[in-house]
Design a protein around this motif. Sequence first.
Motif, PDB file in Angstrom:
ATOM      1  N   TYR A  36       0.837  -1.202   0.000  1.00 54.47           N
ATOM      2  CA  TYR A  36       0.000   0.000   0.000  1.00 54.47           C
ATOM      3  C   TYR A  36       0.871   1.251   0.000  1.00 54.47           C
ATOM      4  N   ILE A  37       1.877   1.259   0.878  1.00 58.58           N
ATOM      5  CA  ILE A  37       2.771   2.422   0.967  1.00 58.58           C
ATOM      6  C   ILE A  37       3.499   2.637  -0.359  1.00 58.58           C
ATOM      7  N   LEU A  38       3.975   1.549  -0.950  1.00 60.69           N
ATOM      8  CA  LEU A  38       4.713   1.653  -2.213  1.00 60.69           C
ATOM      9  C   LEU A  38       3.816   2.093  -3.368  1.00 60.69           C
ATOM     10  N   THR A  39       2.588   1.572  -3.413  1.00 57.75           N
ATOM     11  CA  THR A  39       1.678   1.928  -4.511  1.00 57.75           C
ATOM     12  C   THR A  39       1.135   3.352  -4.371  1.00 57.75           C
ATOM     13  N   LEU A  40       1.290   3.945  -3.192  1.00 59.90           N
ATOM     14  CA  LEU A  40       0.922   5.354  -3.027  1.00 59.90           C
ATOM     15  C   LEU A  40       1.996   6.279  -3.587  1.00 59.90           C
ATOM     16  N   GLY A  41       3.109   5.684  -4.007  1.00 60.32           N
ATOM     17  CA  GLY A  41       4.167   6.475  -4.620  1.00 60.32           C
ATOM     18  C   GLY A  41       5.384   6.687  -3.739  1.00 60.32           C
ATOM     19  N   TYR A  42       5.362   6.147  -2.538  1.00 61.15           N
ATOM     20  CA  TYR A  42       6.517   6.267  -1.652  1.00 61.15           C
ATOM     21  C   TYR A  42       7.563   5.216  -2.017  1.00 61.15           C
ATOM     22  N   GLY A  43       8.788   5.412  -1.532  1.00 61.36           N
ATOM     23  CA  GLY A  43       9.863   4.473  -1.803  1.00 61.36           C
ATOM     24  C   GLY A  43      10.141   3.558  -0.626  1.00 61.36           C
ATOM     25  N   ILE A  44      11.159   2.706  -0.781  1.00 65.01           N
ATOM     26  CA  ILE A  44      11.501   1.761   0.274  1.00 65.01           C
ATOM     27  C   ILE A  44      12.010   2.483   1.515  1.00 65.01           C
ATOM     28  N   SER A  45      12.552   3.694   1.353  1.00 63.11           N
ATOM     29  CA  SER A  45      13.007   4.459   2.513  1.00 63.11           C
ATOM     30  C   SER A  45      11.833   4.832   3.413  1.00 63.11           C
ATOM     31  N   THR A  46      10.695   5.156   2.811  1.00 65.30           N
ATOM     32  CA  THR A  46       9.499   5.485   3.587  1.00 65.30           C
ATOM     33  C   THR A  46       8.973   4.262   4.318  1.00 65.30           C
ATOM     34  N   VAL A  47       9.023   3.112   3.646  1.00 65.22           N
ATOM     35  CA  VAL A  47       8.615   1.861   4.287  1.00 65.22           C
ATOM     36  C   VAL A  47       9.493   1.593   5.506  1.00 65.22           C
ATOM     37  N   ALA A  48      10.804   1.733   5.344  1.00 63.31           N
ATOM     38  CA  ALA A  48      11.731   1.492   6.447  1.00 63.31           C
ATOM     39  C   ALA A  48      11.494   2.468   7.593  1.00 63.31           C
ATOM     40  N   LEU A  49      11.297   3.739   7.261  1.00 62.35           N
ATOM     41  CA  LEU A  49      11.066   4.739   8.303  1.00 62.35           C
ATOM     42  C   LEU A  49       9.733   4.511   8.997  1.00 62.35           C
ATOM     43  N   PHE A  50       8.733   4.077   8.243  1.00 60.12           N
ATOM     44  CA  PHE A  50       7.421   3.773   8.831  1.00 60.12           C
ATOM     45  C   PHE A  50       7.564   2.711   9.915  1.00 60.12           C
ATOM     46  N   TYR A  51       8.262   1.633   9.615  1.00 61.10           N
ATOM     47  CA  TYR A  51       8.408   0.560  10.595  1.00 61.10           C
ATOM     48  C   TYR A  51       9.372   0.937  11.720  1.00 61.10           C
ATOM     49  N   ALA A  52      10.334   1.808  11.439  1.00 59.85           N
ATOM     50  CA  ALA A  52      11.202   2.310  12.502  1.00 59.85           C
ATOM     51  C   ALA A  52      10.378   3.101  13.520  1.00 59.85           C
ATOM     52  N   VAL A  53       9.499   3.970  13.022  1.00 64.85           N
ATOM     53  CA  VAL A  53       8.617   4.741  13.907  1.00 64.85           C
ATOM     54  C   VAL A  53       7.681   3.817  14.667  1.00 64.85           C
ATOM     55  N   TYR A  54       7.126   2.860  13.959  1.00 63.42           N
ATOM     56  CA  TYR A  54       6.193   1.892  14.558  1.00 63.42           C
ATOM     57  C   TYR A  54       6.821   1.187  15.759  1.00 63.42           C
ATOM     58  N   PHE A  55       8.040   0.687  15.595  1.00 61.04           N
ATOM     59  CA  PHE A  55       8.671  -0.061  16.678  1.00 61.04           C
ATOM     60  C   PHE A  55       9.280   0.841  17.744  1.00 61.04           C
ATOM     61  N   LEU A  56       9.724   2.034  17.372  1.00 59.07           N
ATOM     62  CA  LEU A  56      10.188   2.978  18.391  1.00 59.07           C
ATOM     63  C   LEU A  56       9.043   3.340  19.334  1.00 59.07           C
ATOM     64  N   CYS A  57       7.868   3.551  18.778  1.00 61.30           N
ATOM     65  CA  CYS A  57       6.688   3.830  19.608  1.00 61.30           C
ATOM     66  C   CYS A  57       6.351   2.641  20.499  1.00 61.30           C
ATOM     67  N   ARG A  58       6.527   1.446  19.956  1.00 64.33           N
ATOM     68  CA  ARG A  58       6.155   0.250  20.704  1.00 64.33           C
ATOM     69  C   ARG A  58       7.044  -0.007  21.918  1.00 64.33           C
ATOM     70  N   ILE A  59       8.263   0.491  21.903  1.00 62.21           N
ATOM     71  CA  ILE A  59       9.128   0.327  23.072  1.00 62.21           C
ATOM     72  C   ILE A  59       8.420   0.871  24.308  1.00 62.21           C
ATOM     73  N   PHE A  60       7.827   2.049  24.178  1.00 62.30           N
ATOM     74  CA  PHE A  60       7.144   2.694  25.293  1.00 62.30           C
ATOM     75  C   PHE A  60       5.722   2.154  25.462  1.00 62.30           C
ATOM     76  N   LEU A  61       5.086   1.840  24.340  1.00 56.17           N
ATOM     77  CA  LEU A  61       3.707   1.359  24.403  1.00 56.17           C
ATOM     78  C   LEU A  61       3.622  -0.041  25.003  1.00 56.17           C
ATOM     79  N   ASP A  62       4.674  -0.856  24.849  1.00 56.84           N
ATOM     80  CA  ASP A  62       4.682  -2.178  25.471  1.00 56.84           C
ATOM     81  C   ASP A  62       4.602  -2.057  26.994  1.00 56.84           C
ATOM     82  N   PHE A  63       5.355  -1.108  27.544  1.00 53.75           N
ATOM     83  CA  PHE A  63       5.312  -0.905  28.995  1.00 53.75           C
ATOM     84  C   PHE A  63       3.968  -0.321  29.424  1.00 53.75           C
TER      85      PHE A  63
END
Length: 406
Positions: free
Chosen positions: A48-75
Motif C-alpha cells: 500500500y505504501i509503495l503503490t501510493l508512490g513512496y519508496g523503500i526508505s518510507t517503508v523502512a522509516l514507517f516501521y522504525a517509527v512503529y517499533f520505536l513507539c512500541r518500546i514505550f507502548l509495550d510498557f
Amino acid sequence: MLKKLIHKVLRHRHFWRDATFDELSEVYIAMAFRSFALGMIGIFVPVYILTLGYGISTVALFYAVYFLCRIFLDFAAAYVIARFGPKHTLFIGYVVQILAAGSFSLVGAIGFPLYLSALIWGAASSLTFTSLHVDFSKIKHSDHGGKEVGYLNILQRVGGMIGPLIGGVVATLFNPELLFATAVLVLLLGLLPLFKTAEPVKTRQKLAFRELRVDKIKRDFLSVSFLYVENNLRVVLWPAFLTLFVFAENIYGTIGILASLGFFTSITAAYFAGKLVDSQKGWLLLRVTSIANAFVYGLRPFAQSVVGVLGINVISDSLTVAYRIPFKKGFYDAADQHPGLRIVYITSVEAFGSLIKSVVWVQLFLLTYVLSTYQVIVAGFIIAGVCSILMNTQRFTALKRTDNGR
C-alpha cells in the motif's frame, strides 16, 4: 456456532476441565478473527505504501517509527494489563486495531499522516500481543502446551489463509482503502467471543520491574528478539520485493492468492509440529527448521516467476510455523518460571524485541542513502536469515534435549 464447531472438533484431544477449554477457545476464536483481519491488510501495508508512490526508505522509516513507539507502548500495555487483566486489554487492543485499520484507509483517501497511523497501529499491537502472551501463558496446559500452541497457530493460519485472498480481491476489484475498511468489520466480529469467562490473572496488580533478574534471562531477550526480527522482515520485505521487482500488474490479487496458498500448506505443519513438541523433540524441530529457513532467504532474490514465488511461500510458511510452535512453547513455559512477575517478564521481552526491531529498521533506512532499493531489500533478507539461525541461542527449559547428546 464457530465456538461449538471448535469445541466439537478439538475437545477429545484435550484432557482438562471444560472451563479451561472455554478460556482457550476464547483466545482461539478471537485470534482467528484478528488473523483474518490482519491477513487482509498485514502483508499489504508495505504494498500500500509503495503503490501510493513512496519508496523503500518510507517503508523502512514507517516501521522504525512503529517499533520505536512500541518500546514505550509495550510498557504502557503492561500497566493496563496489571490494572484490568489481559482479556480486557485484548478487548482494548481490538478497538485500537480498528482505529488503526481505519486510519490506513484515510492515508490514501484524504492524506491522513502515515506516521500517525504507525503510532496507532503500534498501540494496537502492544496491547494485543502483550495481553495475548500473558493470557495464553497463564491458561495453557504444560503437558499439552505444544498442541495448544499448534491449535492456536492452525486457527491463526486459517485466518491468515483466507485474509490475503479476500484482501487481494477487494483491493483489486475496488480499491485498497476499502480493504482496510473491510478489515474493520472483521475486527468488530472478533470482539464478540471475549468476556465469556473471567480474567485468568489477578487484576489491580503492582508491577515490580526491578525484581526481574535480567542477567539470568538474557538469552530469552536475545533469542526472542531474533525471532521477532526475522518474522517482521519476512512479512514486510517479501511483499515489497514482489511489488517492486516481480509483479508489474494485479499486485494485490497475485500476492494475496500466493500468500493464501502458502498459509494453506502450513496448517498441516502446525498440527504435526505441536505433537512433536509435546513428545520432547521441540529442540530438534526448532534447530532444523530455523536453519533451513535461513537458506530459503538465499533463494528469495532469485524468485522471478509465479511458480518460484509460490514455491518459496509454501516452503517458508511451513518452516515458519514449524519453528514458531516449539519456540513459543518454550517462551510461554519460561513465563511460568517467574511467579508474580509474568507480566513483567513478558513485557520486558516484548519491549526489548521492539527496540531491536527499531534499530534494524533505522539501519535499513540509512542504507537507502548508499544502496539501491534492490540491495537494501537483499540486505534485509540476509539479516533475517542470520536471525533465523541465531534464535537457536535460546535456553528455554522446555526445549532442553532429553537424549544423551546433551
